[in-house]
Design an enzyme around this catalytic site. Structure first.
Site, PDB file in Angstrom:
ATOM      1  N   ARG A   1       2.380  12.264 -13.340  1.00  0.00           N
ATOM      2  CA  ARG A   1       4.550  12.271 -13.566  1.00  0.00           C
ATOM      3  C   ARG A   1       5.234  13.234 -14.527  1.00  0.00           C
ATOM      4  NH1 ARG A   1       6.899  11.085  -8.867  1.00  0.00           N
ATOM      5  NH2 ARG A   1       9.053  11.376  -9.782  1.00  0.00           N
ATOM      6  N   ASP A  17      10.799   4.744 -16.697  1.00  0.00           N
ATOM      7  CA  ASP A  17       9.901   6.287 -16.422  1.00  0.00           C
ATOM      8  C   ASP A  17      10.081   7.357 -17.604  1.00  0.00           C
ATOM      9  OD1 ASP A  17       8.465   4.645 -14.212  1.00  0.00           O
ATOM     10  OD2 ASP A  17       9.066   6.953 -12.950  1.00  0.00           O
ATOM     11  N   GLY A  66      24.687  13.104 -15.010  1.00  0.00           N
ATOM     12  CA  GLY A  66      25.396  12.732 -16.569  1.00  0.00           C
ATOM     13  C   GLY A  66      24.954  13.294 -17.224  1.00  0.00           C
ATOM     14  N   GLY A 125      -5.939   9.564  -9.477  1.00  0.00           N
ATOM     15  CA  GLY A 125      -5.269   8.528 -10.173  1.00  0.00           C
ATOM     16  C   GLY A 125      -4.691   8.067  -8.852  1.00  0.00           C
ATOM     17  N   ALA A 167       7.691   0.023 -11.170  1.00  0.00           N
ATOM     18  CA  ALA A 167       8.986  -0.111 -11.150  1.00  0.00           C
ATOM     19  C   ALA A 167       9.364  -1.908 -11.553  1.00  0.00           C
ATOM     20  CB  ALA A 167       9.814  -0.160 -10.089  1.00  0.00           C
ATOM     21  N   HIS A 176      -9.059 -23.677   1.823  1.00  0.00           N
ATOM     22  CA  HIS A 176      -9.580 -23.010   2.773  1.00  0.00           C
ATOM     23  C   HIS A 176     -10.161 -22.885   4.270  1.00  0.00           C
ATOM     24  CE1 HIS A 176     -14.247 -22.521   4.055  1.00  0.00           C
ATOM     25  NE2 HIS A 176     -13.601 -23.550   4.706  1.00  0.00           N
ATOM     26  N   GLU A 189      24.072   8.126 -11.103  1.00  0.00           N
ATOM     27  CA  GLU A 189      23.312   8.889 -10.331  1.00  0.00           C
ATOM     28  C   GLU A 189      23.632  10.170  -9.460  1.00  0.00           C
ATOM     29  OE1 GLU A 189      19.955   9.879  -8.775  1.00  0.00           O
ATOM     30  OE2 GLU A 189      20.408   8.184 -10.091  1.00  0.00           O
ATOM     31  N   GLU A 242     -11.041  15.101  -8.707  1.00  0.00           N
ATOM     32  CA  GLU A 242     -10.455  14.350  -9.669  1.00  0.00           C
ATOM     33  C   GLU A 242     -11.479  15.268 -11.118  1.00  0.00           C
ATOM     34  OE1 GLU A 242      -9.484  13.426 -12.680  1.00  0.00           O
ATOM     35  OE2 GLU A 242      -8.638  12.262 -11.168  1.00  0.00           O
TER      36      GLU A 242
END
Length: 470
Positions: free
Chosen positions: A276, A317, A120, A185, A325, A449, A37, A206
């Site tokens: 994205r 992604d 990486g 969105g 996720a 209830h 990472e 939009e």
């Protein structure tokens, strides 16, 4: 000159939800794991997306609730007017993120996952190179993640023109008085909800016909959210084509055209929230023989999550599956089990749980009514409003409904919710859809209830041609 690093059972490229889930699950199965990472483990979801955005949404909910305290019998001092403390809300947001980051880092350490810091890239022989070190594994899992999409004429500077990455971090320290949200969105709707509830003059633009959640949920549910946003003060424009932004002395001029004609508005900040894209430009895919499609997604067999190169998998992604996720978690499990030589069932992407954490929340699993009809099902649909639900009335939050789509005489095909705590209510519907339950079977189950979940039970009962309160 690169030097060969230690050998691992699994090398994971990327430390977001798909990456850390792959590492943790593989380690729990007794495999040796390296996780690469270049920033902090946790990825966009933890540091710039899901968690910080929902923390800000909750701050807006508390502010909204305080503003209605008198309706619940809580007396406020004469002339009391609540004010948002945006820096404090962001300090709390940062504290939650940091606590989760420390917890995740500690869990990876306890599972003996080797975390390697750096960028990486895949190599020609199917390994991962990081700053001169080469990590080789029996299997490699690519979890490259995603970044906000950009559009010409909207140069993001992180101060006046933002993406969601900025809005959940440093730029969020200044709460604008006027904001334009471009894109209705999930991301745009959530931030429009935050800004509106905190008293910001909010305009939502939009490009598609339906301005709020134009793709994804059942239209009945999305329309409830659109009406709620308008009622609370959001200005909404559908079929809005935004032109080149112009910086002024006091803010940003936003030109746009709708079927009604051309308009311009001046705002303090613009949030560009048009989705994205996969972050796969520099992962060494070509060198490793891993195919990338024309949109930038890593091509995989979604039954196995394996790429075009045997032994290399991809999840999250960076593949063309729902960018969630929890979907990345499920894909990570499949990839690891494939490396272990097991044969797990694939993810059914038509029936995963979706949640939009606006006010009111929108959540669904399975087919919309339109999708079910397009698929050729003889469809039965029943809806139940939250307006008469006792718990919703107690909460003072009755905008919402439950909508169930079923095959006539057959199983539940989709459940769609809008209203208070739809995110938590959804999972009864998710189980019903995935277990192919019949409406009558769910309707005969007892719902407490008073509870919001009674609306689900009431909706199911109506499939029998009878009802209790509906």
């Amino acid at each position: 000159m690169s030097t060969a690093g230690p050998d691992f059972d699994v090398v994971v490229l990327g430390g977001g939800p798909g990456g850390y889930a792959s590492a943790l699950y593989a380690a729990s199965a007794g495999l040796s794991v390296a996780l690469v990472e270049q920033e902090k483990v946790g990825g966009t979801c933890l540091h710039r997306g899901c968690i910080p955005a929902k923390a800000l949404l909750h701050a807006a909910e508390v502010f909204r609730t305080v503003g209605h305290a008198a309706e619940h019998g809580v007396r406020m001092p004469a002339g009391f007017v609540p004010e948002p403390d945006w820096p404090a809300a962001n300090a709390r947001r940062a504290g939650i993120v940091n606590q989760l980051f420390r917890g995740l880092s500690g869990l990876l350490k306890r599972r003996t996952v080797t975390v390697v810091a750096g960028h990486g890239r895949l190599t020609a022989d199917g390994a991962v190179a990081v700053d001169g070190q080469v990590l080789r594994g029996r299997g490699v899992i690519v979890c490259a993640g995603s970044v906000p999409r950009a559009i010409p004429g909207m140069d993001v500077d992180g101060e006046r023109v933002l993406t969601s990455d900025h809005a959940t971090n440093s730029a969020a320290q200044r709460l604008p008085q006027r904001v334009a949200v471009i894109g209705g969105g999930v991301i745009g709707a959530e931030f429009a909800s935050v800004y509106t509830d905190l008293g910001v003059q909010t305009t939502l633009l939009e490009a598609l016909e339906h301005p709020v959640l134009p793709i994804g949920p059942d239209r009945d549910c999305a329309d409830v959210l659109a009406r709620s946003l308008k009622k609370r003060g959001t200005t909404i424009h559908a079929q809005a084509r935004v032109g080149t932004l112009e910086h002024t002395g006091g803010g940003v001029l936003v030109p746009f055209e709708t079927p009604r004609g051309a308009e311009k508005i001046e705002v303090d900040q613009v949030l560009v929230s048009i989705g994205r894209r996969p972050a796969t430009e520099d992962i060494g895919a070509a060198e490793a023989g891993v195919r990338i499609d024309e949109r930038g997604f890593v091509e995989v067999d979604t039954d196995t999550m394996q790429t075009s190169r045997p032994g290399i998998y991809a999840v999250g992604d960076c593949v063309a599956t729902p960018g969630l996720a929890h979907v990345a978690y499920a894909e990570a499990v499949i990839a690891v089990e494939r490396i272990l030589g097991e044969d797990p069932p694939p993810v059914d992407y038509t029936a995963v749980p979706w949640v939009v954490y606006t006010h009111p929340e929108v959540a669904w699993a399975g087919l919309t009514e339109a999708q079910a009809r397009a698929a050729g099902h003889d469809v039965q649909v029943h809806k139940h409003s939250m307006a008469g639900n006792g718990r919703a009335m107690i909460l003072g939050d009755t905008d919402g409904l439950v909508k169930v789509v079923a095959a006539k005489g057959g199983p539940i095909l989709g459940m769609h919710l809008v209203g208070p705590w739809a995110s938590e209510l959804l999972h009864e519907g998710y189980l019903a859809v995935n277990w192919q339950a019949l409406p009558d079977e769910v309707g005969r189950l007892i719902h407490a209830h008073p509870s919001l979940s009674e609306a689900i039970g009431e909706t199911m009962i109506t499939f029998s041609g009878r009802s209790l309160h509906g």
